[in-house]
Enzyme design. Sequence first.
Site, PDB file in Angstrom:
ATOM      1  N   ASN A  69       0.854  -1.187   0.000  1.00 59.02           N
ATOM      2  CA  ASN A  69       0.000   0.000   0.000  1.00 59.02           C
ATOM      3  C   ASN A  69       0.894   1.242   0.000  1.00 59.02           C
ATOM      4  OD1 ASN A  69      -1.418   2.273   1.034  1.00 59.02           O
ATOM      5  ND2 ASN A  69      -3.051   0.926   1.743  1.00 59.02           N
ATOM      6  N   HIS A 107       1.020   6.204   1.754  1.00 60.83           N
ATOM      7  CA  HIS A 107       1.795   7.139   2.575  1.00 60.83           C
ATOM      8  C   HIS A 107       2.990   7.743   1.844  1.00 60.83           C
ATOM      9  CE1 HIS A 107      -0.956   6.636   5.678  1.00 60.83           C
ATOM     10  NE2 HIS A 107      -0.643   5.384   5.944  1.00 60.83           N
ATOM     11  N   ARG A 129       3.820  18.699   1.545  1.00 63.13           N
ATOM     12  CA  ARG A 129       4.479  19.892   1.031  1.00 63.13           C
ATOM     13  C   ARG A 129       3.813  20.442  -0.230  1.00 63.13           C
ATOM     14  NH1 ARG A 129       9.555  22.365   1.201  1.00 63.13           N
ATOM     15  NH2 ARG A 129       9.380  21.877   3.410  1.00 63.13           N
ATOM     16  N   HIS A 176      -5.696   3.752  -1.838  1.00 60.11           N
ATOM     17  CA  HIS A 176      -6.999   4.140  -1.300  1.00 60.11           C
ATOM     18  C   HIS A 176      -7.225   5.613  -1.618  1.00 60.11           C
ATOM     19  CE1 HIS A 176      -9.653   4.359   2.638  1.00 60.11           C
ATOM     20  NE2 HIS A 176     -10.285   4.815   1.575  1.00 60.11           N
ATOM     21  N   ARG A 190      -9.236   8.454  -0.978  1.00 61.01           N
ATOM     22  CA  ARG A 190     -10.249   8.775   0.031  1.00 61.01           C
ATOM     23  C   ARG A 190     -11.112   9.934  -0.454  1.00 61.01           C
ATOM     24  NH1 ARG A 190      -8.798   6.699   5.482  1.00 61.01           N
ATOM     25  NH2 ARG A 190     -10.505   8.037   6.148  1.00 61.01           N
ATOM     26  N   ARG A 202      -6.887  12.955   0.829  1.00 63.02           N
ATOM     27  CA  ARG A 202      -5.786  13.410   1.694  1.00 63.02           C
ATOM     28  C   ARG A 202      -4.419  12.872   1.276  1.00 63.02           C
ATOM     29  NH1 ARG A 202      -7.197  10.214   7.229  1.00 63.02           N
ATOM     30  NH2 ARG A 202      -9.157  11.292   6.921  1.00 63.02           N
ATOM     31  N   GLU A 206      -8.714   0.324  -2.729  1.00 61.49           N
ATOM     32  CA  GLU A 206      -9.540   0.431  -1.519  1.00 61.49           C
ATOM     33  C   GLU A 206     -10.438   1.640  -1.658  1.00 61.49           C
ATOM     34  OE1 GLU A 206      -7.154   0.917   1.936  1.00 61.49           O
ATOM     35  OE2 GLU A 206      -6.149  -0.983   1.649  1.00 61.49           O
ATOM     36  N   THR A 230      -8.093   3.850   8.360  1.00 62.90           N
ATOM     37  CA  THR A 230      -9.316   3.067   8.511  1.00 62.90           C
ATOM     38  C   THR A 230      -9.341   2.425   9.893  1.00 62.90           C
ATOM     39  OG1 THR A 230      -9.033   2.576   6.183  1.00 62.90           O
ATOM     40  CG2 THR A 230     -10.752   1.367   7.338  1.00 62.90           C
ATOM     41  N   GLU A 282     -10.974  -9.152   3.436  1.00 64.38           N
ATOM     42  CA  GLU A 282      -9.685  -8.781   4.022  1.00 64.38           C
ATOM     43  C   GLU A 282      -9.936  -8.642   5.516  1.00 64.38           C
ATOM     44  OE1 GLU A 282      -7.236  -5.735   2.207  1.00 64.38           O
ATOM     45  OE2 GLU A 282      -6.509  -5.121   4.184  1.00 64.38           O
ATOM     46  N   HIS A 339      -3.713  -4.212   7.873  1.00 67.27           N
ATOM     47  CA  HIS A 339      -3.803  -3.093   8.802  1.00 67.27           C
ATOM     48  C   HIS A 339      -2.886  -3.313  10.006  1.00 67.27           C
ATOM     49  CE1 HIS A 339      -5.360   0.538  10.613  1.00 67.27           C
ATOM     50  NE2 HIS A 339      -5.975   0.769   9.474  1.00 67.27           N
ATOM     51  N   GLY A 345       1.151  -1.270   4.387  1.00 68.36           N
ATOM     52  CA  GLY A 345       1.519   0.054   3.924  1.00 68.36           C
ATOM     53  C   GLY A 345       2.471   0.777   4.841  1.00 68.36           C
ATOM     54  N   HIS A 346       1.972   1.200   5.992  1.00 65.29           N
ATOM     55  CA  HIS A 346       2.708   2.132   6.832  1.00 65.29           C
ATOM     56  C   HIS A 346       4.085   1.618   7.214  1.00 65.29           C
ATOM     57  CE1 HIS A 346       3.848   4.318  10.468  1.00 65.29           C
ATOM     58  NE2 HIS A 346       3.257   5.330   9.868  1.00 65.29           N
TER      59      HIS A 346
HETATM   60  N1  PXP Z   1      -5.922  -2.741   4.445  1.00 67.60           N
HETATM   61  C1  PXP Z   1      -6.865  -1.776   4.542  1.00 67.60           C
HETATM   62  C2  PXP Z   1      -8.262  -2.116   4.181  1.00 67.60           C
HETATM   63  C3  PXP Z   1      -6.521  -0.485   4.961  1.00 67.60           C
HETATM   64  O1  PXP Z   1      -7.475   0.463   5.049  1.00 67.60           O
HETATM   65  C4  PXP Z   1      -5.179  -0.196   5.254  1.00 67.60           C
HETATM   66  C5  PXP Z   1      -4.786   1.183   5.667  1.00 67.60           C
HETATM   67  O2  PXP Z   1      -4.927   2.034   4.580  1.00 67.60           O
HETATM   68  C6  PXP Z   1      -4.237  -1.212   5.119  1.00 67.60           C
HETATM   69  C7  PXP Z   1      -4.636  -2.487   4.737  1.00 67.60           C
HETATM   70  C8  PXP Z   1      -2.785  -0.999   5.376  1.00 67.60           C
HETATM   71  O3  PXP Z   1      -2.591  -0.700   6.712  1.00 67.60           O
HETATM   72  P1  PXP Z   1      -1.153  -0.244   7.212  1.00 67.60           P
HETATM   73  O4  PXP Z   1      -0.862   1.052   6.524  1.00 67.60           O
HETATM   74  O5  PXP Z   1      -1.332  -0.111   8.678  1.00 67.60           O
HETATM   75  O6  PXP Z   1      -0.194  -1.315   6.812  1.00 67.60           O
END
Ligand code: PXP
Length: 252
Positions: free
Chosen positions: A8, A11, A19, A51, A53, A57, A78, A109, A159, A198, A220-221
């Site tokens: 993902n 970020h 910026r 995603h 949104r 953002r 997403e 989320t 998921e 997540h 992702g993060h």
């Molecule tokens: N899956 C879904 C449905 C999410 O909403 C997110 C966060 O955007 C992720 C996975 C990834 O989560 P993380 O960024 O914490 O890895």
Amino acid sequence: MSLLLGVNIDHVATLRQARYATMLDSPNAEPSPLQAALDAKEAGADSITLHVRGDRRHIQEEDAFAIRGEVGLPLNFEMANTPEMVELALRLKPDFVCLVPEHREEISTEGGLNVVGLKDGLRDGMLLLQEAGIQISLFVDPDLAQIEASREVGAEMIELHTGRFANAQGAEQEEELKALAAAADLGRRLGLQVNAGHGINYGNVTTLFAVAGLSELNIGHSIVARAIRVGLGQAVREMKALMAGYGSGGQG
Ligand code: PXP
């Protein structure tokens, strides 16, 4: 079966927006989510997740179309189940859509979709997407009623929301693992592909191996955060190397 990694890249766009949100056409607008997706692919990512949104953002529509057009990996889009996003998905034509709840105030989320409560409210949007050849995943808490309802509304995938697992420790985390394992087991028995995501990071991903039957993790993060130290390609390779152990202990 090996466990696939969906990276993902939202970020990467979060950093750019911090910026350049008002100057996206500037040649200085960086980092590039498209480049990140290409780098993730080269390092072995199995799919790209993003995603868009409602409040835009982080990832923008232009990012999504560029990634769809140029990366050549399965795209997992997403989205909230809104007419605006259904319309966007029909134009974007991702391989998969993962429907998520979306609240303006949340940082990310925060919980699974209430499929039990929404059922009929989901069907119209889902049908439009499925008729366009897009497979549907529903982001749900590890709650058996939600899994059954996901099957009833005709999703191809779920998921499982691993956020509570990721934030828990000790006995509480054991309970979350049991709930995830039971949810994954039911999902598989109902014929659903079971993914998870997540809050998964380099420290907890192998603990999740106690959950059998998972097909793909969406992360992702932690990968983007690690990329600041080692680069995105290396961050993806490290996560893939950890995930390669899935199933080796009789699980998975
Ligand atoms: N899956 C879904 C449905 C999410 O909403 C997110 C966060 O955007 C992720 C996975 C990834 O989560 P993380 O960024 O914490 O890895």
